[in-house]
Design a protein around this motif. Structure first.
Motif, short mmCIF file in Angstrom:
data_model
loop_
_atom_site.label_atom_id
_atom_site.label_comp_id
_atom_site.label_asym_id
_atom_site.label_seq_id
_atom_site.Cartn_x
_atom_site.Cartn_y
_atom_site.Cartn_z
N VAL A 11 49.73 94.83 41.01
CA VAL A 11 50.90 94.99 41.38
C VAL A 11 51.63 93.66 41.18
O VAL A 11 51.28 92.48 41.64
CB VAL A 11 50.75 95.22 42.86
N CYS A 12 52.64 93.75 40.49
CA CYS A 12 53.72 92.20 40.52
C CYS A 12 54.74 92.57 41.25
O CYS A 12 55.09 93.65 41.34
CB CYS A 12 54.03 92.69 38.76
N GLU A 13 55.20 91.36 41.67
CA GLU A 13 56.46 91.33 42.80
C GLU A 13 57.39 91.94 42.33
O GLU A 13 58.47 92.45 42.74
CB GLU A 13 56.48 90.17 43.54
N THR A 14 57.74 91.39 40.77
CA THR A 14 58.92 91.96 40.26
C THR A 14 58.75 93.28 39.60
O THR A 14 59.87 94.05 39.61
CB THR A 14 59.21 90.92 39.04
N HIS A 15 57.76 93.40 38.79
CA HIS A 15 57.63 94.90 38.03
C HIS A 15 56.81 95.96 38.76
O HIS A 15 56.76 96.96 37.76
CB HIS A 15 57.09 94.32 36.59
N GLY A 16 56.40 95.61 39.73
CA GLY A 16 55.46 96.67 40.36
C GLY A 16 54.12 96.90 39.92
O GLY A 16 53.66 95.89 39.33
N GLY A 33 47.33 89.71 33.66
CA GLY A 33 48.42 89.68 34.53
C GLY A 33 49.40 90.98 33.97
O GLY A 33 49.31 91.68 33.27
N CYS A 34 50.59 90.93 34.76
CA CYS A 34 51.68 91.65 34.42
C CYS A 34 52.16 91.59 32.91
O CYS A 34 52.57 90.39 32.68
CB CYS A 34 52.58 91.33 35.57
N PRO A 35 52.02 92.66 32.20
CA PRO A 35 52.42 92.50 30.87
C PRO A 35 53.95 92.26 30.46
O PRO A 35 54.20 91.48 29.74
CB PRO A 35 52.14 94.01 30.28
N GLU A 36 54.77 92.69 31.50
CA GLU A 36 56.08 92.47 31.50
C GLU A 36 56.48 90.82 31.65
O GLU A 36 57.37 90.56 31.20
CB GLU A 36 57.13 93.52 32.25
N CYS A 37 55.83 90.41 32.74
CA CYS A 37 56.03 88.97 33.02
C CYS A 37 55.66 88.07 31.65
O CYS A 37 56.21 87.31 31.51
CB CYS A 37 55.26 88.63 34.39
N GLU A 38 54.47 88.58 31.24
CA GLU A 38 54.02 87.76 30.21
C GLU A 38 54.77 87.96 28.88
O GLU A 38 55.20 86.78 28.16
CB GLU A 38 52.44 88.63 29.51
ZN LIG Z 1 55.94 91.30 36.39
#
Ligand SMILES: [Zn+2]
Length: 278
Positions: A11-16, A33-38
């Motif tokens: 679970v990413c705080e930003t992207h869910g 980790g979150c692929p979108e953050c990456e």
């Molecule tokens: Zn993220």
């Protein structure tokens, strides 16, 4: 022993929620980790790198421009800033642009340019556009000077206070990737001046470094002034002589200002404003 990989939900705080690959290695869990953050981090890194590269390029171009001594009114001028006054001017502009775009070939094969003809037709502008292009696109070193300035620089070495030798000054005109020699034939040069110009043109030719000559003299008189051999040096390796043989755009530009507004293709209701009336 291969670690077992399993898919868990992160679970990413930003992207869910996102799918995460988790591996247990020596009693610890490593999960992606979150692929979108990456992706965002990578994009930012890439943008930062590009920004740094752009800034470094700008600094290098500024450095080159500082040493190039391009006249202030043409600093940063490009081909887009040159408005051809007629078809011939448009062809010459295109030729200068091709020359600039293929400048790396000129450094291999040689070939200079002679821009000669009437004053106020944009010879200096186009020469400076070439210089600006080779700085900006190829990080090449141009130098803008004149026969008089070269001769003055050489003479300055004859004083005891000079920290440069004559040979060093001559090298400083031979070494730039592109030398633009302005005002060739502007006044009756002394024989020493002419010999100096010829020597520099010749040395540059030997070292395959292109030279651009700018002159208000027509082609026929230019050879008589600077020497046919020097002119031949311009042609060799793919150079050209471009004759700016139409009337000055500056002069026609000035006379236009004194014409009646009606002649400027301005609609009548605006023409009144130009005349200063209501
Ligand atoms: Zn993220």
């Amino acid at each position: 022993m291969e670690a077992q990989e399993k898919i868990i939900t992160g679970v990413c705080e930003t992207h869910g929620e996102y799918e995460s690959k988790a591996q247990e290695i020596m009693g610890r869990t490593f999960a992606t980790g979150c692929p979108e953050c990456e992706a965002e981090r990578e994009a930012k890194q890439k943008a930062d790198d590009e920004k740094r590269l752009r800034a470094a390029r700008e600094r290098r171009v500024e450095e080159l421009a500082h040493g190039a001594l391009i006249p202030k009114r043409f600093q940063g001028y490009g081909f887009d800033d040159y408005q051809p006054a007629n078809d011939k001017a448009a062809k010459i502009k295109a030729a200068c642009q091709r020359y600039a775009e293929r400048f790396e070939d000129r450094l291999q094969m040689g070939g200079g340019l002679v821009l000669c003809g009437k004053p106020g037709t944009g010879k200096t502008h186009l020469a400076c556009a070439i210089a600006n292009h080779v700085m900006r696109e190829f990080f090449r070193v141009p130098l803008f000077t004149s026969v008089t300035k070269m001769s003055r620089a050489v003479k300055a070495t004859y004083t005891p206070k000079s920290d440069r030798t004559e040979a060093q000054v001559i090298r400083s005109f031979v070494e730039p990737d592109l030398l633009i020699l302005d005002e060739v034939g502007a006044q009756r040069g002394t024989e020493t001046e002419l010999l100096l110009a010829q020597e520099i043109i010749d040395e540059r030719y030997q070292e395959v470094r292109p030279t651009i000559l700018i002159s208000n003299l027509p082609e026929s008189e230019l050879g008589r002034y600077i020497g046919d051999r020097a002119i031949d040096r311009m042609y060799e390796g793919g150079g050209a002589i471009l004759a700016f043989d139409w009337d000055s755009y500056r002069r026609s530009g000035q006379s236009r200002r004194f014409e009646q507004p009606d002649a400027l293709d301005v609609p009548r209701r605006e023409a009144g404003f130009l005349k200063g009336g209501k």
